[in-house]
Write an enzyme that holds these catalytic residues in place. Structure first.
Site, PDB file in Angstrom:
ATOM      1  N   ARG A 270      29.375  39.389 -14.455  1.00 35.62           N
ATOM      2  CA  ARG A 270      29.032  40.246 -13.201  1.00 35.62           C
ATOM      3  C   ARG A 270      27.632  40.580 -14.019  1.00 35.62           C
ATOM      4  O   ARG A 270      27.987  41.730 -14.753  1.00 35.62           O
ATOM      5  CB  ARG A 270      29.483  41.599 -13.637  1.00 35.62           C
ATOM      6  CG  ARG A 270      30.645  41.297 -12.462  1.00 35.62           C
ATOM      7  CD  ARG A 270      31.161  41.123 -11.198  1.00 35.62           C
ATOM      8  NE  ARG A 270      30.395  41.844 -10.298  1.00 35.62           N
ATOM      9  CZ  ARG A 270      31.119  42.767  -9.712  1.00 35.62           C
ATOM     10  NH1 ARG A 270      32.563  43.317  -9.941  1.00 35.62           N
ATOM     11  NH2 ARG A 270      30.977  43.297  -8.811  1.00 35.62           N
ATOM     12  N   PRO A 271      26.411  39.675 -14.510  1.00 34.40           N
ATOM     13  CA  PRO A 271      25.333  40.155 -15.205  1.00 34.40           C
ATOM     14  C   PRO A 271      24.172  40.344 -14.303  1.00 34.40           C
ATOM     15  O   PRO A 271      24.827  40.061 -12.747  1.00 34.40           O
ATOM     16  CB  PRO A 271      24.821  38.190 -15.000  1.00 34.40           C
ATOM     17  CG  PRO A 271      25.492  37.339 -14.324  1.00 34.40           C
ATOM     18  CD  PRO A 271      27.081  37.810 -13.790  1.00 34.40           C
ATOM     19  N   ILE A 272      23.834  41.492 -14.615  1.00 34.35           N
ATOM     20  CA  ILE A 272      22.779  41.628 -14.150  1.00 34.35           C
ATOM     21  C   ILE A 272      21.175  41.479 -14.372  1.00 34.35           C
ATOM     22  O   ILE A 272      20.332  42.163 -14.252  1.00 34.35           O
ATOM     23  CB  ILE A 272      22.733  43.307 -14.283  1.00 34.35           C
ATOM     24  CG1 ILE A 272      22.814  43.841 -15.908  1.00 34.35           C
ATOM     25  CG2 ILE A 272      23.911  43.622 -13.932  1.00 34.35           C
ATOM     26  CD1 ILE A 272      21.736  44.957 -16.108  1.00 34.35           C
ATOM     27  N   ASP A 273      21.183  39.916 -14.194  1.00 38.66           N
ATOM     28  CA  ASP A 273      20.239  39.150 -14.533  1.00 38.66           C
ATOM     29  C   ASP A 273      19.025  38.818 -14.173  1.00 38.66           C
ATOM     30  O   ASP A 273      17.865  39.232 -13.495  1.00 38.66           O
ATOM     31  CB  ASP A 273      20.275  37.824 -15.261  1.00 38.66           C
ATOM     32  CG  ASP A 273      20.935  37.002 -14.290  1.00 38.66           C
ATOM     33  OD1 ASP A 273      22.053  37.649 -13.920  1.00 38.66           O
ATOM     34  OD2 ASP A 273      20.798  36.183 -13.431  1.00 38.66           O
ATOM     35  N   LEU A 274      19.427  38.850 -12.171  1.00 42.71           N
ATOM     36  CA  LEU A 274      18.535  39.296 -11.084  1.00 42.71           C
ATOM     37  C   LEU A 274      18.506  40.773 -11.373  1.00 42.71           C
ATOM     38  O   LEU A 274      16.649  40.796 -10.371  1.00 42.71           O
ATOM     39  CB  LEU A 274      19.608  38.943  -9.645  1.00 42.71           C
ATOM     40  CG  LEU A 274      20.362  37.731  -9.663  1.00 42.71           C
ATOM     41  CD1 LEU A 274      20.930  37.395  -8.531  1.00 42.71           C
ATOM     42  CD2 LEU A 274      18.998  36.375  -9.871  1.00 42.71           C
TER      43      LEU A 274
ATOM     44  N   LYS B 214      33.497  52.312   0.970  1.00 43.65           N
ATOM     45  CA  LYS B 214      33.071  52.219  -0.006  1.00 43.65           C
ATOM     46  C   LYS B 214      31.249  51.615  -0.509  1.00 43.65           C
ATOM     47  O   LYS B 214      29.988  51.926  -1.136  1.00 43.65           O
ATOM     48  CB  LYS B 214      34.101  51.714  -1.436  1.00 43.65           C
ATOM     49  CG  LYS B 214      33.603  51.496  -3.110  1.00 43.65           C
ATOM     50  CD  LYS B 214      34.987  50.874  -3.496  1.00 43.65           C
ATOM     51  CE  LYS B 214      35.105  48.981  -3.295  1.00 43.65           C
ATOM     52  NZ  LYS B 214      33.872  48.855  -4.193  1.00 43.65           N
ATOM     53  N   ASN B 215      31.620  50.288   0.076  1.00 40.56           N
ATOM     54  CA  ASN B 215      30.294  49.261  -0.810  1.00 40.56           C
ATOM     55  C   ASN B 215      29.298  50.052   0.479  1.00 40.56           C
ATOM     56  O   ASN B 215      27.743  49.099  -0.438  1.00 40.56           O
ATOM     57  CB  ASN B 215      30.275  47.805  -0.676  1.00 40.56           C
ATOM     58  CG  ASN B 215      31.651  47.236  -1.847  1.00 40.56           C
ATOM     59  OD1 ASN B 215      31.969  48.287  -2.786  1.00 40.56           O
ATOM     60  ND2 ASN B 215      31.949  46.504  -1.284  1.00 40.56           N
TER      61      ASN B 215
ATOM     62  N   ILE C 256      31.897  32.440  -4.939  1.00 43.37           N
ATOM     63  CA  ILE C 256      31.229  33.733  -5.302  1.00 43.37           C
ATOM     64  C   ILE C 256      31.180  34.782  -6.486  1.00 43.37           C
ATOM     65  O   ILE C 256      30.346  34.516  -7.616  1.00 43.37           O
ATOM     66  CB  ILE C 256      31.510  35.187  -4.291  1.00 43.37           C
ATOM     67  CG1 ILE C 256      31.133  35.069  -2.885  1.00 43.37           C
ATOM     68  CG2 ILE C 256      30.025  36.486  -4.520  1.00 43.37           C
ATOM     69  CD1 ILE C 256      29.349  33.949  -2.671  1.00 43.37           C
TER      70      ILE C 256
ATOM     71  N   CYS D  99      33.397  42.652 -15.856  1.00 41.59           N
ATOM     72  CA  CYS D  99      35.163  43.124 -14.807  1.00 41.59           C
ATOM     73  C   CYS D  99      36.192  42.676 -14.828  1.00 41.59           C
ATOM     74  O   CYS D  99      35.954  40.767 -15.089  1.00 41.59           O
ATOM     75  CB  CYS D  99      34.757  43.876 -13.760  1.00 41.59           C
ATOM     76  SG  CYS D  99      34.501  42.807 -12.353  1.00 41.59           S
TER      77      CYS D  99
ATOM     78  N   ASP E  46      35.293  39.792  -0.900  1.00 41.48           N
ATOM     79  CA  ASP E  46      36.162  41.126  -1.035  1.00 41.48           C
ATOM     80  C   ASP E  46      37.321  41.111  -0.565  1.00 41.48           C
ATOM     81  O   ASP E  46      38.638  40.977  -0.629  1.00 41.48           O
ATOM     82  CB  ASP E  46      35.562  42.057  -0.544  1.00 41.48           C
ATOM     83  CG  ASP E  46      34.618  42.554  -1.638  1.00 41.48           C
ATOM     84  OD1 ASP E  46      33.113  43.118  -1.364  1.00 41.48           O
ATOM     85  OD2 ASP E  46      34.574  41.571  -2.911  1.00 41.48           O
TER      86      ASP E  46
ATOM     87  N   ARG F 109      40.656  53.052  -6.523  1.00 42.80           N
ATOM     88  CA  ARG F 109      39.155  52.686  -6.039  1.00 42.80           C
ATOM     89  C   ARG F 109      38.274  52.053  -5.161  1.00 42.80           C
ATOM     90  O   ARG F 109      37.396  52.920  -5.042  1.00 42.80           O
ATOM     91  CB  ARG F 109      38.485  51.544  -7.250  1.00 42.80           C
ATOM     92  CG  ARG F 109      38.789  51.843  -8.774  1.00 42.80           C
ATOM     93  CD  ARG F 109      38.349  50.947  -9.755  1.00 42.80           C
ATOM     94  NE  ARG F 109      36.687  50.609  -9.229  1.00 42.80           N
ATOM     95  CZ  ARG F 109      36.405  49.284  -8.889  1.00 42.80           C
ATOM     96  NH1 ARG F 109      36.892  47.893 -10.072  1.00 42.80           N
ATOM     97  NH2 ARG F 109      35.110  49.228  -8.854  1.00 42.80           N
TER      98      ARG F 109
END
Ligand code: EPZ
Length: 415
Positions: A120-124, A21-22, A325, A115, A303, A395
């Site tokens: 789950r920020p997206i600052d990076l 999936k990933n 994490i 989630c 995971d 999923r």
């Protein structure tokens, strides 16, 4: 939908591992970069992949899918805005932003939102997009990206973020710039993305290490590509067999990229055989307790944390797990304790006091890996476990019931 799982069941037989999936999600994103036809094989038939294909179709790609093979024609792709509802349904579609910018030098998407396992920020992603020359306007939850041209630069990631590493590669591969990413994520799925893009004609090197170099090119060609095996599905089946004192042969998988998990299973008393494209496991007796710390690759994968947590509820002695994490990845603990587990959470640490047996009861999945952890618990519990919200599990796991029934589990879906 619910799963009805009857324990106690010993798992035995052979399972075929599906595509990752990933690895699939960033590779599907990268498929739009050649402006032509891309054929992808060994694509897992799971919800997250199908949602990504739905977004590509909305953006103007034509998709033809037959089970685990998809043909994507992005020649007529004409949109660069990711629909908000689908961003919310699949937060990892933020990966598409990098590819859309890579192709059109513009993109609009909304904050993916948190989630179940964390903010789950997206600052990076955003801060480093700016460093390579992408102008970012943020208003009312939308992120508007525009770029005249990608700028050569050296990036130092504050944290080896998988998604940020992939997004920076996807945004810069079609350019006349040279980008160096330091403290890059080293996950095997990034090597698969590098192999996929280099087969298209990209010039990327260093994936799998902490320093990745992208030398931009002007165009990319049409290719076909086969997705790598899913290392987390592999770890999941290994853990289920370990917990049920079973034995299993896992085909179409690769033991190299899951060694921390294999080492821990051997430490807990399992016998593991590593062969080309195959892993065999035999678990004869009650597992020994373990100490686990999740870390970025090549450390123990986050995971696999919930799955090991569940597996260790019936091990001998007391096990310790530290989740380094994600900040909220113990949501399956109350459900496991309802089944008779003895787990205590202190900060980011779980203390698991082994019990002889779990008891089947009704429980709820709250996220993908927490959900599959509850399936594992149902296999080792006395009696029936009714697990709600199986949509989370669909999923990321292809044909789960069929694969489990074929190796001795009693599981079926009900409304
Ligand atoms: C990928 O998520 C995987 N998803 C996750 O798998 C996996 O758990 C994670 O990598 C870590 O290995 C896909 O590949 C689709 P990160 P990603 O960016 O890219 C923080 C599963 O179950 N962070 O490496 O989102 C973040 O909050 C899923 O298959 C920032 O602070 O992971 C987290 O604490 C779950 N700012 C940590 O870094 C950012 O801009 C790791 O996140 C980005 C991330």
């Amino acid at each position: 939908m619910k799963y009805n799982i009857k324990g106690v069941k010993r798992l035995e037989g052979i399972v075929e591992i599906s595509g990752s999936k990933n690895a699939s999600l960033p590779i599907l994103a990268g498929s739009i970069l050649n402006g032509g036809v891309t054929k992808i094989y060994n694509l897992p038939d799971i919800r997250d992949v199908n949602t990504t294909l739905e977004i590509l179709e909305i953006l103007g790609c034509s998709i033809s899918k037959k089970r685990n093979k998809v043909i994507i024609d992005s020649s007529k792709m004409n949109k660069s805005e990711i629909p908000e509802n689908l961003m919310r349904e699949l937060r990892s579609s933020v990966i598409l932003a990098g590819a859309i910018i890579g192709r059109f030098k513009k993109a609009v998407f909304s904050y993916p939102g948190g989630c179940e396992i964390g903010a789950r920020p997206i600052d990076l992603h955003i801060n480093n997009f700016k460093k390579i020359g992408i102008n970012i306007d943020e208003n009312a939850g939308y992120i508007v990206c525009n770029c005249d041209k990608i700028k050569s630069t050296e990036i130092q990631l504050d944290f080896p973020s998988v998604g940020a590493t992939e997004n920076l590669i996807l945004a810069s591969v079609l350019s006349d710039a040279e980008i160096i990413i330091k403290n890059a994520a080293m996950e095997p799925e990034i090597i698969d993305l590098q192999n996929f893009l280099n087969k298209m004609g990209a010039k990327i090197s260093g994936a799998g290490g902490s320093c990745i170099k992208i030398v931009g090119v002007s165009r990319l060609k049409e290719i076909s590509y086969t997705i790598m095996p899913d290392r987390i599905e592999t770890g999941t089946f290994l853990s289920m067999v370990a917990a049920t004192s079973g034995e299993l042969i896992l085909n179409n998988t690769n033991y190299n990229n899951i060694s921390p998990v294999l080492d821990k299973l051997e430490e807990s008393g399992c016998n593991i055989k590593r062969e080309k494209n195959k892993i065999s496991i035999v678990s004869k007796k009650r597992l020994k307790n373990l100490d686990i710390k999740t870390l970025p690759y090549p450390g123990f994968p986050t995971d696999m944390q919930s799955i090991f947590l569940s597996m260790l509820t019936t091990a001998k002695g007391t096990s310790i797990i530290v989740e380094n994490i994600f900040e909220n990845r113990y949501k399956c603990v109350p459900e496991l304790n309802r089944m008779g587990a003895k787990i205590r959470i202190e900060g980011n640490t779980a203390i698991i006091k082994g019990v002889k047996r779990l008891i089947g009861t009704s429980v709820k999945a709250t996220d993908l890996r927490g959900g599959i952890a509850l399936v594992l618990a149902g296999l080792v519990a006395n009696g029936n476990t009714i697990l709600e919200n199986v949509e989370y599990i669909e999923r990321g796991y292809e044909k789960l019931e069929t694969k489990l029934i074929n190796i001795g589990a009693s599981i079926y879906k009900e409304r």
